[in-house]
Design a protein around this motif. Structure first.
Motif, PDB file in Angstrom:
ATOM      1  N   ILE A 146       4.526 -10.172  -5.335  1.00  0.00           N
ATOM      2  CA  ILE A 146       5.183  -9.060  -4.803  1.00  0.00           C
ATOM      3  C   ILE A 146       6.978  -8.893  -5.556  1.00  0.00           C
ATOM      4  O   ILE A 146       7.190 -10.319  -5.698  1.00  0.00           O
ATOM      5  CB  ILE A 146       5.862  -9.600  -2.923  1.00  0.00           C
ATOM      6  CG1 ILE A 146       4.242  -9.131  -2.179  1.00  0.00           C
ATOM      7  CG2 ILE A 146       6.655  -8.968  -2.325  1.00  0.00           C
ATOM      8  CD1 ILE A 146       4.745  -9.723  -0.734  1.00  0.00           C
ATOM      9  N   LEU A 147       6.911  -7.643  -6.056  1.00  0.00           N
ATOM     10  CA  LEU A 147       8.282  -7.789  -6.607  1.00  0.00           C
ATOM     11  C   LEU A 147       9.714  -7.870  -5.940  1.00  0.00           C
ATOM     12  O   LEU A 147       9.377  -6.754  -4.587  1.00  0.00           O
ATOM     13  CB  LEU A 147       8.587  -6.934  -7.717  1.00  0.00           C
ATOM     14  CG  LEU A 147       7.415  -7.081  -8.784  1.00  0.00           C
ATOM     15  CD1 LEU A 147       7.221  -6.137 -10.092  1.00  0.00           C
ATOM     16  CD2 LEU A 147       7.127  -8.565  -9.000  1.00  0.00           C
ATOM     17  N   GLY A 148      10.848  -7.938  -6.275  1.00  0.00           N
ATOM     18  CA  GLY A 148      11.903  -8.049  -5.291  1.00  0.00           C
ATOM     19  C   GLY A 148      12.364  -5.701  -5.019  1.00  0.00           C
ATOM     20  O   GLY A 148      13.440  -5.615  -4.676  1.00  0.00           O
ATOM     21  N   ARG A 149      11.927  -5.337  -6.662  1.00  0.00           N
ATOM     22  CA  ARG A 149      11.767  -4.102  -6.343  1.00  0.00           C
ATOM     23  C   ARG A 149      10.252  -3.216  -7.514  1.00  0.00           C
ATOM     24  O   ARG A 149      10.057  -3.991  -8.119  1.00  0.00           O
ATOM     25  CB  ARG A 149      12.852  -3.211  -7.619  1.00  0.00           C
ATOM     26  CG  ARG A 149      14.777  -3.195  -6.434  1.00  0.00           C
ATOM     27  CD  ARG A 149      15.187  -2.842  -8.046  1.00  0.00           C
ATOM     28  NE  ARG A 149      14.755  -2.789  -9.471  1.00  0.00           N
ATOM     29  CZ  ARG A 149      15.813  -3.830  -9.681  1.00  0.00           C
ATOM     30  NH1 ARG A 149      16.685  -4.761  -9.147  1.00  0.00           N
ATOM     31  NH2 ARG A 149      15.771  -4.182 -10.947  1.00  0.00           N
ATOM     32  N   GLY A 150      10.439  -2.057  -6.451  1.00  0.00           N
ATOM     33  CA  GLY A 150       9.020  -1.712  -6.600  1.00  0.00           C
ATOM     34  C   GLY A 150       7.965  -2.342  -6.419  1.00  0.00           C
ATOM     35  O   GLY A 150       7.614  -3.323  -5.507  1.00  0.00           O
ATOM     36  N   THR A 151       6.656  -1.609  -6.974  1.00  0.00           N
ATOM     37  CA  THR A 151       5.580  -2.373  -7.222  1.00  0.00           C
ATOM     38  C   THR A 151       4.640  -3.024  -8.297  1.00  0.00           C
ATOM     39  O   THR A 151       5.369  -2.799  -9.495  1.00  0.00           O
ATOM     40  CB  THR A 151       4.851  -1.345  -6.349  1.00  0.00           C
ATOM     41  OG1 THR A 151       4.381   0.100  -7.835  1.00  0.00           O
ATOM     42  CG2 THR A 151       5.263  -0.459  -5.274  1.00  0.00           C
ATOM     43  N   THR A 152       3.982  -3.800  -8.034  1.00  0.00           N
ATOM     44  CA  THR A 152       3.003  -4.472  -9.422  1.00  0.00           C
ATOM     45  C   THR A 152       2.642  -4.038  -9.527  1.00  0.00           C
ATOM     46  O   THR A 152       2.034  -2.972  -9.164  1.00  0.00           O
ATOM     47  CB  THR A 152       2.995  -5.747  -8.416  1.00  0.00           C
ATOM     48  OG1 THR A 152       3.035  -6.982  -9.763  1.00  0.00           O
ATOM     49  CG2 THR A 152       1.930  -6.059  -7.856  1.00  0.00           C
ATOM     50  N   VAL A 153       1.319  -4.614 -10.754  1.00  0.00           N
ATOM     51  CA  VAL A 153       0.308  -4.337 -11.662  1.00  0.00           C
ATOM     52  C   VAL A 153      -0.542  -4.641 -11.418  1.00  0.00           C
ATOM     53  O   VAL A 153      -0.590  -5.718 -11.087  1.00  0.00           O
ATOM     54  CB  VAL A 153       0.626  -3.925 -12.980  1.00  0.00           C
ATOM     55  CG1 VAL A 153      -0.507  -3.666 -14.067  1.00  0.00           C
ATOM     56  CG2 VAL A 153       1.350  -2.808 -13.992  1.00  0.00           C
TER      57      VAL A 153
END
Ligand SMILES: [Zn+2]
Length: 253
Positions: A146-153
């Protein structure tokens, strides 16, 4: 549903716990957002655990080494932007050792600071999430899950979408605990962020299935339809996620 990479998944955390320091590495980019977050967690007695040393950058690693009496270094997954500085950091912190929660399960206690590892594969096969706590105060260190902004790969073929959805469901159960991600700002609520990621992933999956039904055959063709709203600079990364989604859909047939 679209989720632009600049959109926060949940409210940012207003203030870090007093025993947590974020050291931001100078490696910003489309995949690393503002740069890699190196997290330093300090025990009540002043001993410290480093989560993700970050890139091999002398200035960055010097700031990390100065942020506490470093006893333990741990990484959330093997990607270079999180691990490249590991050996150099150990040189700068004599007496520090490496904890490898992907191969040794369980938990670690340093002088009143507890760290528990949860296997959360999906972004990569070896991704772990760490739950840190001092007293009754807890934080969740999610790496790139889980990232602080947007989504991950989902970095197919090492990453796997079925695993990733399972990991997000696990993180959703942690509830309203602050998230310290591998990139981007800290978030206030792990459960809400995981729920947002799940909704986003399942919506993308529907879009990928629809694009394929409409005649897109290659991963690239699917990306051009489904990720039309995303900066083309991110399309190669999106293509990895699309490959993961196509593999997942094929398995479900
Ligand atoms: Zn990363």
């Amino acid at each position: 549903m679209t989720a632009h990479v600049t959109q926060p998944s949940t409210d940012p955390l207003s203030r870090l716990p007093a025993w947590v320091t974020r050291v931001l590495a100078p490696n910003p980019g489309p995949m690393t957002l503002d740069g890699t977050n190196t997290w330093v967690l300090r025990s009540p007695g002043g001993e410290a655990i480093v989560v993700d040393p970050g890139p091999l950058d002398e200035g960055h690693l010097g700031r990390v080494a100065a942020a506490g009496v470093i006893r333990t270094v741990v990484t959330t997954h093997h990607h270079f932007d999180h691990t490249e500085g590991l050996e150099r950091l150990l040189e700068l912190c004599p007496g520090a050792s490496v904890w490898r929660p992907s191969t040794e399960d369980g938990s670690l206690g340093v002088d009143g600071l507890e760290l528990r590892a949860i296997a959360t594969p999906g972004h990569t096969a070896d991704s772990v999430t760490l739950v840190g706590g001092v007293g009754d105060e807890r934080v969740v260190l999610t790496g790139d899950t889980i990232l602080g902004r947007g989504t991950t790969v989902v970095a197919h073929p090492d990453g796997d979408l079925g695993d990733y959805l399972g990991s997000l469901r696990l993180l959703e159960l942690l509830g309203p605990v602050p998230v310290l991600p591998g990139h981007g700002p800290a978030l206030g609520d792990c459960g809400a962020a995981a729920a947002f990621y799940l909704r986003h992933r399942l919506a993308r999956l529907d879009q990928v299935a629809a694009a394929r039904d409409a005649g897109a055959t290659t991963p690239r063709e699917v990306v051009e339809v489904v990720y039309a709203d995303v900066d083309p600079e991110l399309w190669p990364a999106a293509e990895l996620s699309v490959r993961a989604q196509l593999a997942y859909l094929d398995r479900k047939r």
